[in-house]
Design a protein around this motif. Structure first.
Motif, PDB file in Angstrom:
ATOM      1  N   LYS A  92       0.827  -1.207   0.000  1.00 17.95           N
ATOM      2  CA  LYS A  92       0.000   0.000   0.000  1.00 17.95           C
ATOM      3  C   LYS A  92       0.860   1.255   0.000  1.00 17.95           C
ATOM      4  CE  LYS A  92      -4.104  -2.026   0.476  1.00 17.95           C
ATOM      5  NZ  LYS A  92      -5.194  -1.891  -0.530  1.00 17.95           N
ATOM      6  N   GLU A  93       1.987   1.188   0.711  1.00 15.74           N
ATOM      7  CA  GLU A  93       2.877   2.353   0.810  1.00 15.74           C
ATOM      8  C   GLU A  93       3.788   2.473  -0.401  1.00 15.74           C
ATOM      9  OE1 GLU A  93       2.606  -0.025   3.224  1.00 15.74           O
ATOM     10  OE2 GLU A  93       1.145   1.159   4.371  1.00 15.74           O
ATOM     11  N   HIS A  94       4.047   1.374  -1.089  1.00 17.02           N
ATOM     12  CA  HIS A  94       4.951   1.371  -2.245  1.00 17.02           C
ATOM     13  C   HIS A  94       4.273   0.641  -3.407  1.00 17.02           C
ATOM     14  CE1 HIS A  94       8.180   2.939   0.281  1.00 17.02           C
ATOM     15  NE2 HIS A  94       7.861   2.021   1.168  1.00 17.02           N
ATOM     16  N   SER A  95       3.225   1.270  -3.929  1.00 20.64           N
ATOM     17  CA  SER A  95       2.456   0.676  -5.021  1.00 20.64           C
ATOM     18  C   SER A  95       3.167   0.896  -6.355  1.00 20.64           C
ATOM     19  CB  SER A  95       1.061   1.292  -5.073  1.00 20.64           C
ATOM     20  OG  SER A  95       0.401   1.137  -3.835  1.00 20.64           O
ATOM     21  N   VAL A  96       2.849   0.042  -7.323  1.00 22.16           N
ATOM     22  CA  VAL A  96       3.442   0.154  -8.659  1.00 22.16           C
ATOM     23  C   VAL A  96       2.352  -0.044  -9.713  1.00 22.16           C
ATOM     24  CG1 VAL A  96       5.726  -0.630  -7.940  1.00 22.16           C
ATOM     25  CG2 VAL A  96       4.010  -2.309  -8.699  1.00 22.16           C
ATOM     26  N   ILE A  97       2.726   0.222 -10.945  1.00 20.03           N
ATOM     27  CA  ILE A  97       1.852  -0.015 -12.093  1.00 20.03           C
ATOM     28  C   ILE A  97       2.523  -1.063 -12.958  1.00 20.03           C
ATOM     29  CG2 ILE A  97       0.780   0.987 -14.146  1.00 20.03           C
ATOM     30  CD1 ILE A  97       1.044   3.750 -12.685  1.00 20.03           C
ATOM     31  N   ILE A  98       1.809  -2.138 -13.304  1.00 10.64           N
ATOM     32  CA  ILE A  98       2.361  -3.073 -14.280  1.00 10.64           C
ATOM     33  C   ILE A  98       1.780  -2.706 -15.641  1.00 10.64           C
ATOM     34  CG2 ILE A  98       2.865  -4.914 -12.631  1.00 10.64           C
ATOM     35  CD1 ILE A  98       0.306  -6.316 -13.497  1.00 10.64           C
ATOM     36  N   PHE A  99       2.653  -2.646 -16.621  1.00  5.29           N
ATOM     37  CA  PHE A  99       2.324  -2.104 -17.942  1.00  5.29           C
ATOM     38  C   PHE A  99       2.651  -3.146 -18.995  1.00  5.29           C
ATOM     39  CE2 PHE A  99       3.643   0.123 -21.799  1.00  5.29           C
ATOM     40  CZ  PHE A  99       2.675   1.098 -21.975  1.00  5.29           C
ATOM     41  N   ASP A 100       1.627  -3.589 -19.743  1.00  5.17           N
ATOM     42  CA  ASP A 100       1.855  -4.549 -20.821  1.00  5.17           C
ATOM     43  C   ASP A 100       2.612  -3.857 -21.947  1.00  5.17           C
ATOM     44  OD1 ASP A 100       1.457  -6.118 -23.273  1.00  5.17           O
ATOM     45  OD2 ASP A 100       0.072  -7.311 -22.075  1.00  5.17           O
ATOM     46  N   ASP A 101       3.813  -4.331 -22.221  1.00  2.84           N
ATOM     47  CA  ASP A 101       4.695  -3.631 -23.150  1.00  2.84           C
ATOM     48  C   ASP A 101       4.258  -3.744 -24.601  1.00  2.84           C
ATOM     49  OD1 ASP A 101       6.770  -1.889 -23.265  1.00  2.84           O
ATOM     50  OD2 ASP A 101       8.361  -3.382 -23.122  1.00  2.84           O
ATOM     51  N   PHE A 102       3.285  -4.604 -24.880  1.00  2.35           N
ATOM     52  CA  PHE A 102       2.827  -4.773 -26.254  1.00  2.35           C
ATOM     53  C   PHE A 102       1.440  -4.165 -26.485  1.00  2.35           C
ATOM     54  CE2 PHE A 102       6.035  -8.042 -25.763  1.00  2.35           C
ATOM     55  CZ  PHE A 102       6.772  -7.913 -26.942  1.00  2.35           C
ATOM     56  N   THR A 103       0.545  -4.292 -25.505  1.00  5.97           N
ATOM     57  CA  THR A 103      -0.825  -3.779 -25.685  1.00  5.97           C
ATOM     58  C   THR A 103      -1.047  -2.438 -24.992  1.00  5.97           C
ATOM     59  OG1 THR A 103      -1.726  -4.852 -23.702  1.00  5.97           O
ATOM     60  CG2 THR A 103      -1.633  -6.166 -25.727  1.00  5.97           C
ATOM     61  N   THR A 104      -0.166  -2.039 -24.080  1.00  2.00           N
ATOM     62  CA  THR A 104      -0.238  -0.838 -23.229  1.00  2.00           C
ATOM     63  C   THR A 104      -1.323  -0.958 -22.159  1.00  2.00           C
ATOM     64  OG1 THR A 104      -1.784   0.534 -24.532  1.00  2.00           O
ATOM     65  CG2 THR A 104       0.545   0.594 -25.180  1.00  2.00           C
ATOM     66  N   ALA A 105      -1.896  -2.156 -21.969  1.00  2.00           N
ATOM     67  CA  ALA A 105      -2.827  -2.367 -20.854  1.00  2.00           C
ATOM     68  C   ALA A 105      -2.054  -2.185 -19.548  1.00  2.00           C
ATOM     69  CB  ALA A 105      -3.444  -3.757 -20.920  1.00  2.00           C
ATOM     70  N   ARG A 106      -2.753  -1.805 -18.485  1.00  2.00           N
ATOM     71  CA  ARG A 106      -2.055  -1.536 -17.234  1.00  2.00           C
ATOM     72  C   ARG A 106      -2.912  -1.968 -16.063  1.00  2.00           C
ATOM     73  NH1 ARG A 106      -5.250   2.515 -18.302  1.00  2.00           N
ATOM     74  NH2 ARG A 106      -5.896   3.952 -16.662  1.00  2.00           N
ATOM     75  N   LYS A 107      -2.253  -2.243 -14.933  1.00  2.00           N
ATOM     76  CA  LYS A 107      -2.949  -2.603 -13.711  1.00  2.00           C
ATOM     77  C   LYS A 107      -2.235  -1.956 -12.524  1.00  2.00           C
ATOM     78  CE  LYS A 107      -6.294  -5.472 -14.964  1.00  2.00           C
ATOM     79  NZ  LYS A 107      -6.376  -5.082 -16.357  1.00  2.00           N
ATOM     80  N   TRP A 108      -3.010  -1.535 -11.531  1.00  2.00           N
ATOM     81  CA  TRP A 108      -2.492  -0.961 -10.294  1.00  2.00           C
ATOM     82  C   TRP A 108      -2.249  -2.108  -9.318  1.00  2.00           C
ATOM     83  CZ3 TRP A 108      -0.839   3.588  -8.414  1.00  2.00           C
ATOM     84  CH2 TRP A 108      -0.792   3.769  -7.025  1.00  2.00           C
ATOM     85  N   VAL A 109      -1.073  -2.141  -8.702  1.00  2.00           N
ATOM     86  CA  VAL A 109      -0.740  -3.246  -7.799  1.00  2.00           C
ATOM     87  C   VAL A 109      -0.195  -2.695  -6.485  1.00  2.00           C
ATOM     88  CG1 VAL A 109       0.471  -5.432  -7.533  1.00  2.00           C
ATOM     89  CG2 VAL A 109      -0.082  -4.613  -9.828  1.00  2.00           C
ATOM     90  N   ASP A 110      -0.825  -3.077  -5.379  1.00  2.00           N
ATOM     91  CA  ASP A 110      -0.368  -2.642  -4.059  1.00  2.00           C
ATOM     92  C   ASP A 110      -0.205  -3.833  -3.123  1.00  2.00           C
ATOM     93  OD1 ASP A 110      -2.997  -3.289  -3.647  1.00  2.00           O
ATOM     94  OD2 ASP A 110      -3.652  -1.267  -3.099  1.00  2.00           O
ATOM     95  N   PHE A 111       0.250  -4.967  -3.684  1.00  2.00           N
ATOM     96  CA  PHE A 111       0.508  -6.169  -2.903  1.00  2.00           C
ATOM     97  C   PHE A 111       1.649  -6.946  -3.572  1.00  2.00           C
ATOM     98  CE2 PHE A 111      -3.136  -6.699  -5.746  1.00  2.00           C
ATOM     99  CZ  PHE A 111      -2.672  -7.705  -6.598  1.00  2.00           C
ATOM    100  N   GLU A 112       2.281  -7.827  -2.821  1.00  2.01           N
ATOM    101  CA  GLU A 112       3.386  -8.612  -3.352  1.00  2.01           C
ATOM    102  C   GLU A 112       2.907  -9.521  -4.485  1.00  2.01           C
ATOM    103  OE1 GLU A 112       4.978 -10.713  -0.007  1.00  2.01           O
ATOM    104  OE2 GLU A 112       6.240  -9.019   0.619  1.00  2.01           O
ATOM    105  N   PHE A 113       3.786  -9.747  -5.476  1.00  2.00           N
ATOM    106  CA  PHE A 113       3.350 -10.546  -6.619  1.00  2.00           C
ATOM    107  C   PHE A 113       4.532 -11.122  -7.391  1.00  2.00           C
ATOM    108  CE2 PHE A 113       4.064  -6.258  -8.196  1.00  2.00           C
ATOM    109  CZ  PHE A 113       4.652  -6.437  -9.431  1.00  2.00           C
ATOM    110  N   LYS A 114       4.218 -12.082  -8.249  1.00  2.00           N
ATOM    111  CA  LYS A 114       5.118 -12.565  -9.287  1.00  2.00           C
ATOM    112  C   LYS A 114       4.414 -12.358 -10.622  1.00  2.00           C
ATOM    113  CE  LYS A 114       7.767 -16.190  -8.736  1.00  2.00           C
ATOM    114  NZ  LYS A 114       9.096 -15.604  -8.479  1.00  2.00           N
ATOM    115  N   VAL A 115       5.131 -12.548 -11.735  1.00  2.00           N
ATOM    116  CA  VAL A 115       4.538 -12.306 -13.049  1.00  2.00           C
ATOM    117  C   VAL A 115       4.645 -13.551 -13.920  1.00  2.00           C
ATOM    118  CG1 VAL A 115       5.090  -9.855 -12.918  1.00  2.00           C
ATOM    119  CG2 VAL A 115       6.666 -11.410 -14.083  1.00  2.00           C
ATOM    120  N   LYS A 116       3.830 -13.554 -14.974  1.00  2.00           N
ATOM    121  CA  LYS A 116       3.822 -14.698 -15.882  1.00  2.00           C
ATOM    122  C   LYS A 116       4.974 -14.639 -16.876  1.00  2.00           C
ATOM    123  CE  LYS A 116       1.205 -16.709 -19.693  1.00  2.00           C
ATOM    124  NZ  LYS A 116       0.069 -16.515 -20.622  1.00  2.00           N
TER     125      LYS A 116
END
Length: 410
Positions: free
Chosen positions: A71-95
């Motif tokens: 919550k204190e250190h949120s990020v945005i994940i950005f699809d580098d091909f479609t430019t879709a984006r998601k707000w993330v405020d929890f720990e994660f891994k990626v596909k």
């Protein structure tokens, strides 16, 4: 003068500064956060993300290579091909590595809000034309207006409240839509069961109520088809458009595909109209009236057809079995009334141009409209007023009243 307008006058009287996104937003390649095993389970705790519509693909039990968002250190994940984006405020891994993880550059932490950037990204009207990486060469070059952090936070507070109400209302509408679909299924099953014997019913076979036109069907391999304007139908709908037609009028298609008939991933029976071509994966039925056609369509999409499916290697509903299906046939007046009721239910539940699905779409469009208004600055850096009020609380109230007339604020 608006409340935010007053803040701009006080805090940046010489105008709002514009910078390229790449000047204030840092990116990280997600390589070291890629999940190794695709065996996900809800029993695990670490979500595996994609920036696309699915967002959370599943959960992994891997304990290393986890991105420490919070919550204190949120990020945005950005699809580098479609430019879709998601707000993330929890720990994660990626596909996969086909994304960027966006955050504010360390030297800009006291000047730029990541949440402000998140909202502003939604105003950028850009759609990639080629399958290529977008952030470094294109997207990071777009400019963003950067009023002082205090103003950014005020805008974020308003837009987050919009987001909260859009989410809340969408959830309520979605729940209502689900309830209506259940209600539709209940009344459809009730109307078509005739178990209470309220109506006098005559039982007929499909061969008695419909003319089978399967002998007119003609499959054409994809490589042999000539493109045109006429729909080419298969077991579950249009598969192509061709330059000729076989049928001209209103007919009911019934899928032959046994797997589809059992799984019911698509409608079993569906109407076609006008000039069309049909291959040999769908039966073609002709009725004396549209009411009869619709009544039979509703009934076929309601009952279990598995007893009529034959063939082990390639199970299907053949012509003989289709013609042997028995149908309850009340008088014409009752059939017409049942069709009218089910048509109305179907329209409310499924038509994207009316009813609840349209309402959900409109709520999102309203949010986007007011978001764009709030984040619009002229080239000279002058804020474009949206609200006729001079206090923030009143401004918030007016915005939300415009956005959600169903909500009252005191």
């Amino acid at each position: 003068m608006t409340y935010i307008d007053e803040m701009i006058k006080d805090l940046c009287p010489d105008g709002v500064e514009w910078k390229e996104l790449g000047e204030v937003v840092d990116y990280e390649q997600p390589t070291k956060y890629i999940v190794k095993s695709k065996e996900y389970s809800d029993d695990y705790s670490v979500p595996v993300l994609t920036a696309g519509q699915t967002f959370i693909l599943g959960y992994t039990n891997e304990e290393t290579g986890i991105y420490p968002a919070s919550k204190e250190h949120s990020v945005i994940i950005f699809d580098d091909f479609t430019t879709a984006r998601k707000w993330v405020d929890f720990e994660f891994k990626v596909k996969s590595s086909a994304m960027k993880i966006l955050s504010i550059k360390s030297e800009c932490q006291d000047e730029v809000s990541i949440r402000y950037v998140w909202h502003y990204l939604g105003t950028i009207k850009y759609a990639p034309e080629q399958h290529a990486r977008q952030w470094i060469g294109i997207f990071s070059k777009f400019k963003i207006p950067l009023p002082p952090l205090e103003i950014q936070q005020e805008i974020v507070q308003i837009l987050d409240k919009f987001t909260e109400y859009v989410t809340e209302l969408t959830a309520e509408l979605t729940a209502e839509l689900t309830d209506r679909q259940k209600q539709y299924s209940f009344y459809r099953d009730k109307l078509l069961s005739f178990e209470d014997e309220v109506y006098q019913v005559e039982w007929k076979t499909m061969g008695e109520v419909a003319e089978n036109l399967d002998y007119l069907r003609k499959p054409v391999t994809k490589g042999s088809r000539s493109s045109g304007i006429y729909p080419y139908y298969g077991a579950s709908g249009i598969v192509d458009f061709v330059d000729d037609y076989i049928f001209d009028g209103e007919f009911l298609l019934v899928s032959e595909d046994g797997a589809n008939l059992i799984a019911r991933k698509t409608p079993i029976a569906f109407p076609i109209n006008g000039r069309t071509w049909v291959n040999n994966h769908a039966h073609v039925l002709k009725f004396e009236s549209q009411i009869d056609q619709k009544f039979v369509s509703y009934y076929l999409n309601h009952i279990d057809l598995s007893p009529y499916i034959s063939g082990a290697a390639q199970p299907k509903l053949n012509k003989q079995n289709l013609n042997s299906i028995t149908l309850p046939y009340p008088n014409e007046q009752i059939r017409k009334r049942i069709v009218q009721v089910l048509d109305n239910f179907d329209a409310v539940c499924n038509d994207l141009n009316i009813g609840l699905p349209k309402e959900i779409e409109l709520r999102q469009k309203q949010y986007e409209y007011f978001r764009d208004k709030l984040l619009t600055f002229t080239a000279e850096g002058v804020y474009t007023p949206v609200f006729d009020t001079c206090r923030r609380k009143k401004a918030e109230k007016m915005l939300l009243l415009q956005l959600f007339s169903a909500f009252l604020f005191c």
